[in-house]
Every structure is written in C-alpha cells, then in structure tokens.
Design a protein around this motif. Structure first.
Motif: not given
Ligand SMILES: Cc1cc2nc3c(=O)[nH]c(=O)nc-3n(C[C@H](O)[C@H](O)[C@H](O)COP(=O)(O)O)c2cc1C
Length: 375
Positions: A58-64, A84-90, A132-139
């Motif tokens: 349950p340990v995630g990397l925070a955005a930024g 989590i990657g980003g934060t991304i803007t348009r 490549p994906r090493s695991g779950p990723r969010l943006v």
C-alpha cells in the motif's frame, strides 16, 4: 550506513535543491538494478486493492516527483506499490521562476513553488506509451478549464491504471479566483461520462474549521461525481521570502499530524471511499497510523528525498513485520473495497516505532540530518 547515506545524500545536500533533483532524475535514467537497490521485500500479506487496482503493497509514490513521467519504471522497481507521474497540464509549462524550492534543514520539510512545470499531455502520453511498466502507475492531471482537462485525460488515461485529478496545487493561478465547488462539479460531470479507469481526486489539507468545511465539500462533490478515491492531501500553503513568488506549498514531516487527522475526518465524511494518505509519511509507523485512521494506501514524496531509495523498503518491511492479527488491508481482488478498520493498527504503532526504526523527532529530520534537495 548505506551508499545513499554515505555518498549520495551528502552530495545531494550540497547542491541547490533543483540541481539535486536533476541529478537524482539523471541517476534514475541509468540502467541500474533498481529492484536490488530498492531491496523491497515482497510480502503477499501486503497485497491490497485500490479501487480495483491490484497493488503489491500500500505504499505509493506521490505526484510531483516524476513530473515528466520518464522514470516511473525505475521508481516502480524500487518497490512502490504504485507510482504517480505528473502533474500534467494540457500544454507544456515551464513553471514559476527560480528559486522555487526552499529547504528547512533539520525539519525534514521543504516548501516548493514549482508551479507545475511539465512537458504537456501529448509529450507525456508519448513517454508513457513507450515506457515499460514495472507495476501499477497513475498519472496526475491538473484541474484546468474543462476542455483542457478533458483533452489531457483522454490523452493520458489509456496509458495508466488510474488518474488523479489535482484540485489542490497552491502554486498555480487558475485555482485562486474561481468557485472551486462549481468547477469540481463540472469536471466530475465531464470526466464521469468519459473515464474508463479509476479516478482519484487530490484534495488540499485543512486546519481551521472554515478550511475543513471547504475541503469536505469538495470531497462530497468528488464522491457524488463518481470519484473512486481521494488523496489527502497536497502541500500546505505557506510564505517564504526565499522563493521567487514569495509563497509555496509546505511538504514533509511537519504535515504528518495534520495528515492523520485529515484522513480520519475525511474517512468519517466519505464513508467507504478509498483514501490515499499523503503528507509527512516517512516510516512504517507513520504508514500504520494513516492506515489506522482509515487510509487505504499511503503516498510518499519528501520521505523519499530525506531517506533515499530505501525508504520504501523500510516502510514495506515495517508493515510486513507488523503482527498479522493487526493487519487488515483492503483485500486484493475486491474492487471498491476501502479497508476501513478503525483502531486495528493502533496497538502496532508503538511496537513498530520502538523497533529501531528511524523516526524524525518533533523538530528534526531522521537522525537530525539536513534536508538534501527537492524537485
Ligand atoms: C517539489 C514538490 C513538487 C510537487 N509537485 C506536485 C505535483 O506536481 N502534483 C501534486 O499533486 N503534488 C505535488 N507535490 C505534492 C506531493 O505530491 C505531496 O502531496 C506533498 O509533498 C506531501 O507529501 P510529502 O510530505 O510526503 O512530501 C509536490 C511536492 C513537492 C515537494
């Protein structure tokens, strides 16, 4: 003492914060054995589900931390349950003028006024499509105007397991003058109709009763709009004259007491909705306190800068060593489970904290060492 504490940390500490972050990003781009460097144990008992996303822990990397989404693979290999990657803007943004990070040596905290520098949604989508994906990723995507948010979401969602909508950045101007509740209502309507993957909303922190009501109102809007989870919280707005814009968002150890309190309040208000606790999580004891307050996962940012790549191992190992009777993560393979479990972790908190774990004191960083850098 590991290589990080012996060599890398003193070096990073001696550099200006953004130079330290650039160096860290360069090192992450090298083909190093990140899994071995992270050394994070895999414990099936820590597997959990975040709104249907299966996590190894349950340990995630925070955005930024990885604003360009270029290093999510390496970061995932360190052992995070998700990144989590980003934060991304348009469109691409260069962010605020420098200096835009101020360290507080000895307080395990910092203030940033980055202003969401990022390569823009098209470039980030290209990067994600090739990596490549090493695991779950969010943006993480920014809460710009509806057209921009819809376009950014459409470009990025196909490449990730979930999206976190950042409605809480203190360093961008578009959030200041508008009706935040009306804006979030509109964004949730638009995204609710389009999204195909879990959507999380990252809220600001609160201290006063007025702030609390405002944030809980946003939480309700997110929930009513179909959000799959909430992240509590982003940085706390503070002033610092060393920053070019004179103010920014405080992160790190000083946020931690607020984080536990906020998670508890939002848990009470939001029922079974999953909550990602974020703010000052540095150790397994911190993570346990957040889980105990009702969080489904924790997210780490400043703790990674303070403790280096092994911080995720230390947290995961500490969670692993918590007696199984007290562990009650949301079961894996059960979408929508939140794992609410008031009080069940509390009795482990003291045991873990006293088991030789590095825990910063009330005014100092881990071991009283100075803060090395930031993004
Ligand atoms: C330098 C810096 C940049 C950040 N950039 C972002 C960002 O782009 N998007 C976001 O949602 N949060 C961003 N954050 C906030 C973190 O994700 C996190 O919410 C906050 O730092 C509290 O966690 P921590 O105490 O573990 O650092 C940033 C934090 C820092 C220190």
């Amino acid at each position: 003492m590991g290589l990080y504490w012996a060599v890398a940390r003193p070096l990073l500490s001696s550099l200006p914060p953004e130079a330290a972050h650039r160096l860290a990003q360069f090192i992450l781009s090298l083909p190093l054995p990140w899994e071995r460097i992270g050394g994070t144990p895999k414990d099936p008992a820590l597997r959990t589900s975040l709104a249907g996303i299966e996590l190894s822990n349950p340990v995630g990397l925070a955005a930024g931390f990885d604003k360009s989404c270029r290093h999510l693979d390496a970061l995932g290999h360190l052992g995070f349950g998700y990144v989590i990657g980003g934060t991304i803007t348009r469109d691409p943004r260069s962010g605020n003028a420098k200096p835009r990070i101020a360290r507080y040596p000895g307080r395990a905290s910092m203030t940033n006024a980055m202003g969401l520098p990022n390569p823009g949604a098209e470039a980030a989508a290209r990067t994600l499509s090739r990596s490549p994906r090493s695991g779950p990723r969010l943006v993480s995507i920014a809460d710009q105007g509806p057209d921009e948010v819809i376009a950014t979401h459409a470009l990025l969602e196909p490449h990730v397991d979930g999206v976190e909508l950042n409605v809480s950045c203190p360093n961008v101007s578009w959030g200041r003058d508008r009706d935040n509740e009306a804006h979030l209502t509109l964004l949730m309507q638009e995204l609710g109709a389009r999204r195909t993957r879990p959507l999380f909303v990252k809220l600001p922190p609160f201290r006063s009763d007025v702030e609390r009501e405002a944030v809980l109102a946003l939480a309700r809007i997110a929930q009513d709009g179909g959000a799959d989870g909430l992240t509590c919280s982003n940085t706390r707005p503070v002033s610092d004259r060393r920053l070019s814009v004179g103010a920014g968002g405080l992160s790190g150890r000083e946020l931690f007491p607020d984080t536990v309190r906020i998670v508890g309040d939002v848990r009470t208000a939001a029922g079974a909705l999953p909550i990602n606790a974020c703010g000052g999580v540095f150790s397994a004891a911190d993570a346990l306190a957040c889980l105990d307050a009702g969080a489904t996962t924790v997210q780490v940012y400043t703790g990674l800068i303070e403790g280096g790549p092994r911080v995720v191992r230390d947290i995961v190992r500490g969670l692993s060593e918590a007696p199984s009777a007290a562990r009650s993560l949301a079961p894996a393979s059960s979408p929508g489970q939140d794992g609410t479990r008031p009080g069940r972790f509390r009795r482990e908190f003291g045991a873990i904290a006293s088991a030789g774990e590095r825990r910063p004191g009330p005014t100092g960083g881990p071991g009283g060492r100075p803060t090395p850098g930031g993004p």
